[in-house]
Design a protein around this motif. Structure first.
Motif, PDB file in Angstrom:
ATOM      1  N   ARG A  76      -3.129  -9.011  -7.507  1.00  0.00           N
ATOM      2  CA  ARG A  76      -4.091  -8.389  -8.905  1.00  0.00           C
ATOM      3  C   ARG A  76      -2.977  -7.070  -9.409  1.00  0.00           C
ATOM      4  NH1 ARG A  76      -9.592  -8.939  -7.019  1.00  0.00           N
ATOM      5  NH2 ARG A  76      -9.413 -11.119  -5.852  1.00  0.00           N
ATOM      6  N   ARG A  77      -2.194  -6.366  -8.484  1.00  0.00           N
ATOM      7  CA  ARG A  77      -1.572  -5.340  -9.586  1.00  0.00           C
ATOM      8  C   ARG A  77      -0.361  -5.763 -10.134  1.00  0.00           C
ATOM      9  NH1 ARG A  77      -3.017  -0.904  -4.293  1.00  0.00           N
ATOM     10  NH2 ARG A  77      -5.142  -1.455  -4.317  1.00  0.00           N
ATOM     11  N   ARG A  78       0.318  -5.351 -10.588  1.00  0.00           N
ATOM     12  CA  ARG A  78       1.602  -5.055 -11.454  1.00  0.00           C
ATOM     13  C   ARG A  78       2.564  -4.091 -10.860  1.00  0.00           C
ATOM     14  NH1 ARG A  78       0.882 -10.082 -13.219  1.00  0.00           N
ATOM     15  NH2 ARG A  78      -1.026 -10.560 -14.296  1.00  0.00           N
ATOM     16  N   ASP A  79       2.113  -3.131 -10.713  1.00  0.00           N
ATOM     17  CA  ASP A  79       3.321  -1.920  -9.921  1.00  0.00           C
ATOM     18  C   ASP A  79       4.193  -2.540  -8.822  1.00  0.00           C
ATOM     19  OD1 ASP A  79       1.599   0.184  -7.806  1.00  0.00           O
ATOM     20  OD2 ASP A  79       1.288  -2.008  -8.265  1.00  0.00           O
ATOM     21  N   GLU A  80       5.431  -2.074  -9.009  1.00  0.00           N
ATOM     22  CA  GLU A  80       6.573  -2.146  -8.171  1.00  0.00           C
ATOM     23  C   GLU A  80       5.888  -1.748  -6.701  1.00  0.00           C
ATOM     24  OE1 GLU A  80       9.899  -3.911  -6.748  1.00  0.00           O
ATOM     25  OE2 GLU A  80       8.890  -3.578  -9.224  1.00  0.00           O
ATOM     26  N   ARG A  81       5.152  -0.928  -6.539  1.00  0.00           N
ATOM     27  CA  ARG A  81       5.274  -0.565  -4.781  1.00  0.00           C
ATOM     28  C   ARG A  81       3.614  -1.482  -4.177  1.00  0.00           C
ATOM     29  NH1 ARG A  81       1.945   5.314  -3.547  1.00  0.00           N
ATOM     30  NH2 ARG A  81       1.190   4.236  -1.137  1.00  0.00           N
ATOM     31  N   SER A  82       2.485  -1.918  -5.464  1.00  0.00           N
ATOM     32  CA  SER A  82       2.292  -3.184  -4.601  1.00  0.00           C
ATOM     33  C   SER A  82       2.726  -4.410  -3.962  1.00  0.00           C
ATOM     34  CB  SER A  82       0.938  -3.726  -5.706  1.00  0.00           C
ATOM     35  OG  SER A  82       0.401  -1.973  -6.121  1.00  0.00           O
ATOM     36  N   ARG A  83       4.020  -4.886  -5.220  1.00  0.00           N
ATOM     37  CA  ARG A  83       4.633  -5.878  -5.133  1.00  0.00           C
ATOM     38  C   ARG A  83       5.633  -6.329  -3.757  1.00  0.00           C
ATOM     39  NH1 ARG A  83       7.926  -7.063 -10.974  1.00  0.00           N
ATOM     40  NH2 ARG A  83       5.215  -7.447 -12.072  1.00  0.00           N
ATOM     41  N   ASN A  84       5.917  -5.116  -3.229  1.00  0.00           N
ATOM     42  CA  ASN A  84       6.709  -4.371  -2.183  1.00  0.00           C
ATOM     43  C   ASN A  84       5.749  -4.559  -0.869  1.00  0.00           C
ATOM     44  OD1 ASN A  84       8.905  -4.582  -3.570  1.00  0.00           O
ATOM     45  ND2 ASN A  84       8.716  -1.904  -3.455  1.00  0.00           N
ATOM     46  N   GLN A  85       4.469  -4.260  -1.113  1.00  0.00           N
ATOM     47  CA  GLN A  85       3.173  -4.169   0.148  1.00  0.00           C
ATOM     48  C   GLN A  85       2.775  -5.477   0.142  1.00  0.00           C
ATOM     49  OE1 GLN A  85       0.246  -1.108  -1.011  1.00  0.00           O
ATOM     50  NE2 GLN A  85       1.639   0.606  -0.423  1.00  0.00           N
ATOM     51  N   ALA A  86       2.800  -6.789  -0.666  1.00  0.00           N
ATOM     52  CA  ALA A  86       2.941  -7.737  -1.032  1.00  0.00           C
ATOM     53  C   ALA A  86       3.431  -8.493   0.114  1.00  0.00           C
ATOM     54  CB  ALA A  86       2.046  -7.816  -1.946  1.00  0.00           C
ATOM     55  N   ALA A  87       4.589  -8.199   0.088  1.00  0.00           N
ATOM     56  CA  ALA A  87       5.865  -8.890   0.683  1.00  0.00           C
ATOM     57  C   ALA A  87       6.137  -8.756   1.976  1.00  0.00           C
ATOM     58  CB  ALA A  87       7.365  -8.583  -0.188  1.00  0.00           C
ATOM     59  N   GLU A  88       5.520  -7.198   2.485  1.00  0.00           N
ATOM     60  CA  GLU A  88       5.480  -6.944   3.781  1.00  0.00           C
ATOM     61  C   GLU A  88       4.629  -7.635   4.349  1.00  0.00           C
ATOM     62  OE1 GLU A  88       5.045  -2.858   3.772  1.00  0.00           O
ATOM     63  OE2 GLU A  88       7.141  -2.449   3.311  1.00  0.00           O
ATOM     64  N   VAL A  89       3.636  -7.547   3.851  1.00  0.00           N
ATOM     65  CA  VAL A  89       2.131  -8.265   4.378  1.00  0.00           C
ATOM     66  C   VAL A  89       2.211  -9.809   4.516  1.00  0.00           C
ATOM     67  CG1 VAL A  89      -0.185  -8.907   4.121  1.00  0.00           C
ATOM     68  CG2 VAL A  89       0.550  -6.375   3.938  1.00  0.00           C
ATOM     69  N   GLU A  90       2.921 -10.373   3.418  1.00  0.00           N
ATOM     70  CA  GLU A  90       3.329 -12.379   3.580  1.00  0.00           C
ATOM     71  C   GLU A  90       4.070 -12.428   4.819  1.00  0.00           C
ATOM     72  OE1 GLU A  90       4.839 -12.937  -0.350  1.00  0.00           O
ATOM     73  OE2 GLU A  90       2.565 -12.772  -1.447  1.00  0.00           O
ATOM     74  N   ALA A  91       5.398 -10.924   4.852  1.00  0.00           N
ATOM     75  CA  ALA A  91       5.379 -11.702   6.154  1.00  0.00           C
ATOM     76  C   ALA A  91       5.136 -11.480   8.201  1.00  0.00           C
ATOM     77  CB  ALA A  91       7.135 -11.027   5.712  1.00  0.00           C
ATOM     78  N   ALA A  92       4.631 -10.599   7.326  1.00  0.00           N
ATOM     79  CA  ALA A  92       3.616 -10.056   8.222  1.00  0.00           C
ATOM     80  C   ALA A  92       2.561 -11.728   8.590  1.00  0.00           C
ATOM     81  CB  ALA A  92       2.488  -9.200   8.419  1.00  0.00           C
ATOM     82  N   ILE A  93       1.979 -12.005   8.078  1.00  0.00           N
ATOM     83  CA  ILE A  93       1.134 -13.127   7.929  1.00  0.00           C
ATOM     84  C   ILE A  93       2.049 -14.437   8.360  1.00  0.00           C
ATOM     85  CG2 ILE A  93      -0.067 -14.987   6.520  1.00  0.00           C
ATOM     86  CD1 ILE A  93      -0.648 -12.716   4.577  1.00  0.00           C
ATOM     87  N   LYS A  94       3.641 -15.376   7.876  1.00  0.00           N
ATOM     88  CA  LYS A  94       3.898 -16.340   8.069  1.00  0.00           C
ATOM     89  C   LYS A  94       4.399 -15.507   9.407  1.00  0.00           C
ATOM     90  CE  LYS A  94       8.582 -17.740   6.727  1.00  0.00           C
ATOM     91  NZ  LYS A  94       9.385 -18.442   5.804  1.00  0.00           N
ATOM     92  N   ARG A  95       4.618 -14.390  10.069  1.00  0.00           N
ATOM     93  CA  ARG A  95       5.140 -13.892  11.537  1.00  0.00           C
ATOM     94  C   ARG A  95       4.494 -14.086  12.508  1.00  0.00           C
ATOM     95  NH1 ARG A  95       7.347  -9.461  10.276  1.00  0.00           N
ATOM     96  NH2 ARG A  95       5.341  -8.304  11.038  1.00  0.00           N
ATOM     97  N   GLN A  96       2.790 -14.404  11.642  1.00  0.00           N
ATOM     98  CA  GLN A  96       1.330 -14.040  13.341  1.00  0.00           C
ATOM     99  C   GLN A  96       1.626 -15.833  13.170  1.00  0.00           C
ATOM    100  OE1 GLN A  96      -1.162 -11.709  12.190  1.00  0.00           O
ATOM    101  NE2 GLN A  96      -2.438 -12.802  13.598  1.00  0.00           N
TER     102      GLN A  96
END
Length: 315
Positions: free
Chosen positions: A211-231
């Motif tokens: 929901r956020r538009r900043d770059e930092r939130s996008r990077n964090q979302a990408a990291e969490v999605e990678a963790a979800i995929k790995r799990q």
């Protein structure tokens, strides 16, 4: 007269008789008392003589102990003096030998340094004599003097190396016992619930970060999605391994039952055969989708890949 008077009178008769009886009794008891006194005096004399003899024996024993102690002290002093004199003589002889050896070496050095003047060798030039030191070979044994006892050198074995304390993992160490997978999965079955709750939390976190538009939130979302995929991949692999383990146990149980009932020779199935058997069961359970199943698509891809590898004439 008095006795007769006393005997004639009836009043004094009892008193006279008592006096006479006392006199007779005293005369009869005197030898017994005297013998008792003599025996007591003898016993006292014997006790005094015994006490004197004990004192004399104690004095003699103390005197002998003092003499023996003095003799031991004197012997020890004599031994120490002899050792000291022998050591002094030994050190003196060694010092004398050392002095004589140094004199001899200096004299020989002087003789070598001074040229020899003779009639025939007057024209020869003087040369400095140098001591030739032989280089010791690498594998040569060590040379020691045979004049003195010497123990062989203590060399460590070639296989002995420095002990390094390595970390010990109790999961893979035999000291911690054997691993029972069934018991392990049964005891730690609650971890699956924890992993499911963690996966749900990560999904909610990704939805919030998107929901956020900043770059930092996008990077964090990408990291969490990678963790979800790995799990998810780990959960899928764990599920497949669990199914394979259950199939192996069922196959072993069935084979054991056949051996018990029919008496056949036991056959131990390999893991690859058990895996193929599991895949066949999965195919049989799947209905209604046909060629859309992932297993069938995978098989078609593998067949096409193998066909491409063949020569064109054999296709």
């Amino acid at each position: 007269c008095q006795v007769s008077l006393c005997l004639g009178s009836s009043i004094w008769r009892p008193q006279l008789l008592l006096h006479m009886e006392e006199m007779v009794a005293g005369k009869s008891q005197r030898p017994l008392v005297r013998s008792i006194q003599i025996a007591r005096a003898k016993r006292l004399v014997e006790e005094d003589s015994k006490r004197v003899a004990d004192l004399e024996s104690k004095k003699l024993a103390n005197k002998q102990a003092a003499e023996s102690l003095a003799a031991q002290v004197q012997a020890r002093a004599d031994r120490q003096a002899a050792v000291a004199s022998a050591a002094a003589a030994l050190w003196g002889s060694q010092a004398k030998k050392r002095i004589e050896a140094s004199k001899h070496t200096t004299a020989s050095a002087n003789m070598l340094s001074v040229p020899i003047s003779t009639a025939g060798a007057a024209s020869e030039p003087t040369r400095d004599v140098k001591k030739v030191i032989k280089k010791r070979k690498k594998g040569a044994p060590m040379e020691v003097s045979n004049r003195r006892a010497r123990a062989p050198p203590c060399r460590p074995a070639a296989s002995a190396k420095k002990q390094i304390i390595a970390p010990r993992d109790p999961r893979f160490d035999d000291m911690s016992g054997s691993l029972d997978l069934d018991l392990f999965h049964h005891k730690y079955a609650f971890l699956e619930e924890y992993r499911a709750s963690e996966l749900e939390d990560m999904r909610t976190q990704v939805s919030k970060l998107r929901r956020r538009r900043d770059e930092r939130s996008r990077n964090q979302a990408a990291e969490v999605e990678a963790a979800i995929k790995r799990q998810l991949q780990e959960d899928k692999l764990r599920t497949r391994l669990g199914e394979l383990r259950d199939e192996e146990l069922a196959t072993k149980k069935e084979e054991r039952e056949k051996v018990r009932t029919t008496g056949k020779i036991p056959f131990f199935h390999k893991r690859g055969a058990v895996r193929k058997q599991l895949m066949e069961k999965r195919k049989q359970t799947k209905r209604g989708f046909g060629s859309k199943q992932p297993d069938e698509r995978r098989e078609r891809k593998e067949a096409a890949r193998e066909k491409k590898r063949l020569p064109r004439q054999r296709r």
